[in-house]
Structures are given as structure tokens and as C-alpha cells.
Write a protein that holds these residues in place. Sequence first.
Motif, mmCIF file in Angstrom:
data_model
loop_
_atom_site.group_PDB
_atom_site.id
_atom_site.type_symbol
_atom_site.label_atom_id
_atom_site.label_comp_id
_atom_site.label_asym_id
_atom_site.label_seq_id
_atom_site.Cartn_x
_atom_site.Cartn_y
_atom_site.Cartn_z
ATOM 1 N N UNK A 134 0.831 -1.204 0.000
ATOM 2 C CA UNK A 134 0.000 0.000 0.000
ATOM 3 C C UNK A 134 0.872 1.263 0.000
ATOM 4 N N UNK A 135 1.940 1.235 0.777
ATOM 5 C CA UNK A 135 2.854 2.374 0.818
ATOM 6 C C UNK A 135 3.528 2.569 -0.530
ATOM 7 N N UNK A 136 3.940 1.444 -1.142
ATOM 8 C CA UNK A 136 4.591 1.520 -2.452
ATOM 9 C C UNK A 136 3.620 2.037 -3.511
ATOM 10 N N UNK A 137 2.376 1.599 -3.443
ATOM 11 C CA UNK A 137 1.353 2.043 -4.400
ATOM 12 C C UNK A 137 1.123 3.560 -4.268
ATOM 13 N N UNK A 138 1.099 4.051 -3.029
ATOM 14 C CA UNK A 138 0.908 5.487 -2.800
ATOM 15 C C UNK A 138 2.096 6.288 -3.323
ATOM 16 N N UNK A 139 3.295 5.783 -3.116
ATOM 17 C CA UNK A 139 4.493 6.480 -3.595
ATOM 18 C C UNK A 139 4.528 6.531 -5.114
ATOM 19 N N UNK A 140 4.088 5.462 -5.762
ATOM 20 C CA UNK A 140 4.044 5.439 -7.225
ATOM 21 C C UNK A 140 3.031 6.458 -7.749
ATOM 22 N N UNK A 141 1.955 6.648 -7.006
ATOM 23 C CA UNK A 141 0.923 7.588 -7.443
ATOM 24 C C UNK A 141 1.349 9.034 -7.245
ATOM 25 N N UNK A 183 8.303 9.818 -10.769
ATOM 26 C CA UNK A 183 9.663 10.047 -11.263
ATOM 27 C C UNK A 183 10.708 9.615 -10.238
ATOM 28 N N UNK A 184 10.441 9.919 -8.974
ATOM 29 C CA UNK A 184 11.375 9.520 -7.913
ATOM 30 C C UNK A 184 11.440 7.994 -7.797
ATOM 31 N N UNK A 185 10.294 7.357 -7.945
ATOM 32 C CA UNK A 185 10.259 5.902 -7.870
ATOM 33 C C UNK A 185 10.995 5.269 -9.044
ATOM 34 N N UNK A 194 4.156 -3.139 -15.417
ATOM 35 C CA UNK A 194 3.446 -3.294 -14.138
ATOM 36 C C UNK A 194 4.292 -2.629 -13.063
ATOM 37 N N UNK A 195 3.994 -1.375 -12.814
ATOM 38 C CA UNK A 195 4.842 -0.585 -11.920
ATOM 39 C C UNK A 195 4.901 -1.160 -10.516
ATOM 40 N N UNK A 196 3.747 -1.542 -9.973
ATOM 41 C CA UNK A 196 3.728 -2.034 -8.595
ATOM 42 C C UNK A 196 4.536 -3.318 -8.459
ATOM 43 N N UNK A 197 4.345 -4.262 -9.375
ATOM 44 C CA UNK A 197 5.081 -5.519 -9.313
ATOM 45 C C UNK A 197 6.577 -5.292 -9.472
ATOM 46 N N UNK A 198 6.939 -4.419 -10.396
ATOM 47 C CA UNK A 198 8.359 -4.151 -10.638
ATOM 48 C C UNK A 198 9.037 -3.594 -9.390
ATOM 49 N N UNK A 199 8.391 -2.618 -8.762
ATOM 50 C CA UNK A 199 8.986 -1.998 -7.575
ATOM 51 C C UNK A 199 8.908 -2.921 -6.357
ATOM 52 N N UNK A 200 7.799 -3.634 -6.201
ATOM 53 C CA UNK A 200 7.657 -4.527 -5.046
ATOM 54 C C UNK A 200 8.693 -5.640 -5.083
ATOM 55 N N UNK A 214 8.835 -8.834 -2.744
ATOM 56 C CA UNK A 214 7.461 -9.324 -2.615
ATOM 57 C C UNK A 214 6.832 -9.417 -4.005
ATOM 58 N N UNK A 215 6.126 -10.506 -4.255
ATOM 59 C CA UNK A 215 5.323 -10.625 -5.468
ATOM 60 C C UNK A 215 3.865 -10.365 -5.086
ATOM 61 N N UNK A 216 3.290 -9.256 -5.544
ATOM 62 C CA UNK A 216 1.942 -8.886 -5.098
ATOM 63 C C UNK A 216 0.883 -9.948 -5.353
ATOM 64 N N UNK A 217 1.051 -10.742 -6.407
ATOM 65 C CA UNK A 217 0.034 -11.741 -6.742
ATOM 66 C C UNK A 217 0.317 -13.107 -6.139
ATOM 67 N N UNK A 218 1.343 -13.191 -5.270
ATOM 68 C CA UNK A 218 1.700 -14.479 -4.686
ATOM 69 C C UNK A 218 1.819 -14.411 -3.162
ATOM 70 N N UNK A 219 1.002 -13.582 -2.529
ATOM 71 C CA UNK A 219 1.020 -13.512 -1.069
ATOM 72 C C UNK A 219 0.476 -14.824 -0.494
ATOM 73 N N UNK A 220 1.128 -15.315 0.552
ATOM 74 C CA UNK A 220 0.731 -16.593 1.144
ATOM 75 C C UNK A 220 -0.629 -16.476 1.828
ATOM 76 N N UNK A 221 -1.483 -17.457 1.586
ATOM 77 C CA UNK A 221 -2.793 -17.501 2.225
ATOM 78 C C UNK A 221 -2.654 -18.143 3.602
ATOM 79 N N UNK A 222 -3.006 -17.428 4.690
ATOM 80 C CA UNK A 222 -2.830 -17.999 6.031
ATOM 81 C C UNK A 222 -3.683 -19.239 6.268
ATOM 82 N N UNK A 223 -4.870 -19.301 5.631
ATOM 83 C CA UNK A 223 -5.719 -20.487 5.789
ATOM 84 C C UNK A 223 -5.090 -21.702 5.126
#
Length: 241
Positions: free
Chosen positions: A92-99, A103-105, A134-140, A146-155
Motif C-alpha cells: 500500500x505504501x509503495x502504491x501510494x508512492x508510485x501515485x 519520477x522519484x520511484x 506493471x509498476x507495482x510488481x516491478x517496484x515490489x 514481494x510478489x503482489x500476486x503471490x502472497x501466502x494464504x494464512x488459511x
Amino acid sequence: MSGFDGVSAHSDEPHRAGLAGRLNWLRAGVLGANDGIVSTAGLVVGVAGATTSATAILTAGVAGLTAGAVSMALGEYVSVSSQRDTERSLLAKERAELATSPEEELAELTAIYLARGLRPETAKLVAAELTEQDALSAHAEAELGIRPDELTNPWHAAGASALAFTVGALLPLIAILLPGPGIRVPVTFAVVLLALAGTGALSARLGEARRAPAVARLVVGGALAMTITFGLGQLVGSSAL
């Protein structure tokens, strides 16, 4: 020819990444099964040292299996949930910084690839193309690992942990209930130590480590745990008479 081979080699990377993830899950499953084997074996052997009652042994074994599986699942759920919450917060922090500061990112991502050894023009080109795709994936992935689409499911993690523990725990429980009172403890010792040798060899293979030390640690540790609990069971059983 070499350029074609280079493309082929790079195309294998996602498969290797996926394989590494599956191996981590498998390794965690083996460790969970080991916990189930050792803890349940120690429990039922200890009870068998105190009494020959199959009902008492079964009751203790099922109680230990249930408590252990629930504990493993709860611990894994809490751990993975905390990790997932942290990852979501970082994303979420990375997404806000990209928005707010694209240029800084972009400059930050370029600097990361510069630090990894790319030439300035190449680093800038790679950063720009990945950001466009994919800006978010590249920076994450580059900044946070972190891979945004591969977060571990706790269940999923909790269920897998409970299942692995249960499978491991069933082995000593079945082994001690099937034979007669006179041989149930030696049979359980043999079955448990063979199972630990097998899981030790498998975990060593998955971790690309030496097999003998991994097997020896598990076998010696399991034997020691069962010996201690059996001795305590006999001591408590004789004291209660």
C-alpha cells in the motif's frame, strides 16, 4: 546460437521460482510431519510405560494429535497472517508512492539495477520498461522482495501445517495400538525411527544437505525422546500403584 540459448535460459527462471516455492512448502510439510511423529510417539510411549490399557493409550494419543494439529495450525495462521499484513502494508505504501512520486520511484528502481551491475543506460531502460508493464510488481519485487500476486494464504498455511502434523502423528499412534502389549513399545520404536530416517533423508535432499547428519539428528533425537518419556511413564505408573 548463444543469444538463443540465453533467451531459453531466462525463460526457465519462472519455472525455477515456482519450483523453489513448492519445495519450501514440501520442506515445511516434512518438518510438520516430523513434529507429529516425535511428539505423538513420545506421548503414547510414555503412556504405554505407565499402563497396558489400549484405551488409555488411544485416548492420550488422539488428544495429543488433536491438540498438536490445532496448535500447529493456529501458530502457522498467526505467523502467516502477520507476515501478510506487513506485506500488504508495504505494498500500500509503495502504491501510494508510485501515485504521488512516479519520477522519484523510477529513479529509485534505476538505482537498484545500477547497484546490481547494469550499465546506466541499460538500468534506465529496464526500469522504464518494467514500470510501464506493471509498476507495482516491478517496484515490489526489486525493492521489497514481494510478489503482489503471490502472497501466502494464512488459511492454506494453517491447513497444510495441521494436515502434515496429523499424518505424522497417525504413524506412531497406529504402530502402538496394533501389536499386543508385550511388543507394542519395541514395534513403535522401530517404526518411528524408520519413519524419522526417511523424513530426515527427504529433508536433506530437499535442502541439498548431507544425508547422514540429517538422518542421525532425527533418529537420535526421536530415540532419546521416546526413551525419556517411556522411563518417566514407568516411574509414574509404578509410583501410582
